[in-house]
Design a protein around this motif. Structure first.
Motif, short mmCIF file in Angstrom:
data_model
loop_
_atom_site.label_atom_id
_atom_site.label_comp_id
_atom_site.label_asym_id
_atom_site.label_seq_id
_atom_site.Cartn_x
_atom_site.Cartn_y
_atom_site.Cartn_z
N GLU A 1 -8.68 30.72 -13.10
CA GLU A 1 -9.14 29.39 -13.51
C GLU A 1 -8.42 28.91 -14.76
OE1 GLU A 1 -11.31 27.26 -11.86
OE2 GLU A 1 -10.81 28.72 -10.31
N ASN A 2 -8.06 29.82 -15.65
CA ASN A 2 -7.30 29.44 -16.84
C ASN A 2 -5.95 28.85 -16.46
OD1 ASN A 2 -8.03 30.00 -19.86
ND2 ASN A 2 -9.09 31.61 -18.72
N VAL A 3 -5.28 29.46 -15.51
CA VAL A 3 -3.96 28.99 -15.09
C VAL A 3 -4.08 27.72 -14.25
CG1 VAL A 3 -1.83 29.60 -13.88
CG2 VAL A 3 -3.05 31.33 -15.21
N ALA A 4 -5.15 27.63 -13.48
CA ALA A 4 -5.36 26.45 -12.64
C ALA A 4 -5.76 25.22 -13.46
CB ALA A 4 -6.43 26.74 -11.59
N PHE A 5 -6.31 25.44 -14.65
CA PHE A 5 -6.86 24.33 -15.45
C PHE A 5 -5.86 23.19 -15.66
CE2 PHE A 5 -7.86 22.18 -19.41
CZ PHE A 5 -9.19 21.84 -19.23
N PRO A 6 -4.65 23.45 -16.21
CA PRO A 6 -3.73 22.32 -16.43
C PRO A 6 -3.25 21.67 -15.14
CG PRO A 6 -2.64 24.42 -16.87
CD PRO A 6 -4.09 24.72 -16.70
N ILE A 7 -3.23 22.43 -14.04
CA ILE A 7 -2.82 21.85 -12.76
C ILE A 7 -3.85 20.83 -12.31
CG2 ILE A 7 -2.15 22.33 -10.38
CD1 ILE A 7 -1.49 25.20 -11.29
N ARG A 8 -5.14 21.20 -12.41
CA ARG A 8 -6.21 20.27 -12.04
C ARG A 8 -6.22 19.04 -12.95
NH1 ARG A 8 -9.74 24.93 -11.67
NH2 ARG A 8 -9.94 25.56 -9.48
N GLU A 9 -5.93 19.27 -14.24
CA GLU A 9 -5.98 18.17 -15.21
C GLU A 9 -4.90 17.13 -14.96
OE1 GLU A 9 -8.00 17.59 -18.37
OE2 GLU A 9 -9.24 18.54 -16.81
N HIS A 10 -3.73 17.58 -14.54
CA HIS A 10 -2.57 16.67 -14.51
C HIS A 10 -2.01 16.38 -13.12
CE1 HIS A 10 -2.41 16.70 -18.84
NE2 HIS A 10 -2.41 18.02 -18.84
N ARG A 11 -2.50 17.08 -12.10
CA ARG A 11 -2.00 16.85 -10.75
C ARG A 11 -3.17 16.61 -9.81
NH1 ARG A 11 2.95 19.92 -10.50
NH2 ARG A 11 4.10 19.27 -12.37
N ARG A 12 -3.06 15.60 -8.99
CA ARG A 12 -4.11 15.33 -8.00
C ARG A 12 -3.70 16.03 -6.71
NH1 ARG A 12 -6.68 9.40 -8.79
NH2 ARG A 12 -6.74 9.39 -11.07
N LEU A 13 -4.17 17.25 -6.58
CA LEU A 13 -3.77 18.08 -5.46
C LEU A 13 -5.00 18.68 -4.78
CD1 LEU A 13 -0.86 20.05 -7.18
CD2 LEU A 13 -0.61 18.20 -5.51
N PRO A 14 -4.89 19.02 -3.51
CA PRO A 14 -5.99 19.73 -2.85
C PRO A 14 -6.25 21.06 -3.55
CG PRO A 14 -4.38 18.94 -1.26
CD PRO A 14 -3.77 18.74 -2.60
N GLU A 15 -7.51 21.47 -3.53
CA GLU A 15 -7.89 22.69 -4.24
C GLU A 15 -7.12 23.90 -3.75
OE1 GLU A 15 -9.54 24.94 -7.08
OE2 GLU A 15 -9.60 22.76 -6.87
N ALA A 16 -6.84 23.97 -2.47
CA ALA A 16 -6.09 25.10 -1.93
C ALA A 16 -4.69 25.16 -2.54
CB ALA A 16 -6.00 25.00 -0.41
N GLN A 17 -4.08 24.01 -2.76
CA GLN A 17 -2.74 23.97 -3.35
C GLN A 17 -2.77 24.33 -4.83
OE1 GLN A 17 -0.59 20.40 -2.43
NE2 GLN A 17 1.25 21.03 -3.57
N VAL A 18 -3.82 23.90 -5.53
CA VAL A 18 -3.99 24.27 -6.94
C VAL A 18 -4.07 25.79 -7.07
CG1 VAL A 18 -5.56 24.19 -8.92
CG2 VAL A 18 -5.11 22.10 -7.61
N LYS A 19 -4.89 26.40 -6.21
CA LYS A 19 -5.04 27.86 -6.24
C LYS A 19 -3.72 28.54 -5.92
CE LYS A 19 -7.61 31.66 -4.15
NZ LYS A 19 -8.61 32.06 -3.10
N GLU A 20 -3.00 28.03 -4.94
CA GLU A 20 -1.72 28.62 -4.56
C GLU A 20 -0.72 28.57 -5.71
OE1 GLU A 20 1.86 27.92 -1.25
OE2 GLU A 20 0.00 26.76 -1.14
N MET A 21 -0.66 27.43 -6.40
CA MET A 21 0.26 27.29 -7.52
C MET A 21 -0.10 28.23 -8.66
SD MET A 21 0.72 23.13 -7.61
CE MET A 21 1.71 23.16 -9.12
N ALA A 22 -1.40 28.34 -8.95
CA ALA A 22 -1.85 29.23 -10.03
C ALA A 22 -1.54 30.68 -9.68
CB ALA A 22 -3.34 29.03 -10.27
N GLU A 23 -1.78 31.07 -8.45
CA GLU A 23 -1.50 32.44 -8.02
C GLU A 23 -0.01 32.74 -8.07
OE1 GLU A 23 -3.43 32.83 -4.23
OE2 GLU A 23 -5.32 33.51 -5.15
N GLU A 24 0.82 31.76 -7.75
CA GLU A 24 2.27 31.95 -7.83
C GLU A 24 2.70 32.27 -9.26
OE1 GLU A 24 6.43 29.40 -7.36
OE2 GLU A 24 4.50 28.45 -6.96
#
Length: 254
Positions: free
Chosen positions: A100-123
């Motif tokens: 969730e720490n890594v996903a936080f800035p992605i959610r804040e600045h990108r309007r993406l589906p949750e599955a994609q947010v998780k995928e980016m953070a995991e990458e």
């Protein structure tokens, strides 16, 4: 090479104490550049100015050809999306898991589906070797592991420029070496621009393309690692040698 950041006549003081006095430097695109100096020399102040977290008393900071100092708050916030920052204390959210720490800035600045947010953070967590710890919380991690997570979060939005404030502070020698190797690897992967502030000379000499010596409020010398090692500048020579004898008055800087 092309300068992505150009600093001109930068001055900053706090409560009447001058920290930076007409500082000038240029940071080349695609490089790892380290601003080195003693503790208390103003390195972190300079970094905060470069990131736009502080405003200088005078001077200019050009990102490409646009002066950040004269930007409106709205424009500055937009420009800062080009940056990633690894703070000295990592600044992780204790109440959020590693993922969730890594996903936080992605959610804040990108309007993406949750599955994609998780995928980016995991990458990004995979890139720094922390994917297996994604469900843990910061308090469950060692200092080196927190630095890795902080780096993953700094890289979450694939920034053009990543700033590092004393990235190996408080770490043991083996963990420090591992963090530097990780920084090298992520830099090769991203081909972005890394800007470090550090007094850990041994480590940054191994990974930096360019080093700049901050002393007495300005950059007094700059060059490649080999040029810094062989520098005739008395301030640089004293710093490299770790000697108490020289123009740097140790008693005055403690």
């Amino acid at each position: 090479m092309t300068a992505i950041i150009t600093v001109q006549r930068l001055c900053k003081s706090f409560e009447g104490q001058q920290v930076l006095t007409g500082l000038e430097c240029a940071i080349e695109q695609g490089t790892i550049t380290t601003i080195m100096g003693l503790s208390g020399a103003g390195k972190s102040v300079l970094l905060r100015l470069l990131v736009g977290l502080e405003r200088p008393d005078s001077g200019a900071i050009f990102l490409d050809n646009e002066d950040m100092v004269s930007m409106s708050g709205k424009r500055l916030n937009t420009v800062r999306r080009r940056f990633g920052v690894l703070f000295q204390d990592t600044a992780l959210f204790d109440s959020l898991s590693v993922l969730e720490n890594v996903a936080f800035p992605i959610r804040e600045h990108r309007r993406l589906p949750e599955a994609q947010v998780k995928e980016m953070a995991e990458e990004k967590l995979s890139m720094v070797g922390m994917l297996g710890h994604r469900a843990k919380y910061p308090e469950e991690l060692s200092g080196g592991m927190r630095k890795r997570v902080g780096l993953a979060r700094a890289l979450a939005l694939d920034p053009e420029i990543v700033f590092f404030d004393e990235p190996t502070s408080g770490l043991d020698p083996i963990t420090r070496a591992a963090i530097y190797k990780l920084m090298e690897r992520t830099h090769r992967h991203s081909m972005g621009t890394y800007v470090l502030v550090s007094h850990d000379l041994e480590g940054v000499l191994e990974i930096s393309d360019e080093l700049m010596m901050l002393w007495d409020g300005s950059i007094v010398s700059s060059g490649s690692p080999s040029e810094i090692r062989s520098s005739e500048n008395p301030v640089v020579r004293q710093f490299v040698a770790g000697s108490v004898d020289g123009p740097i008055d140790v008693e005055m800087t403690n």
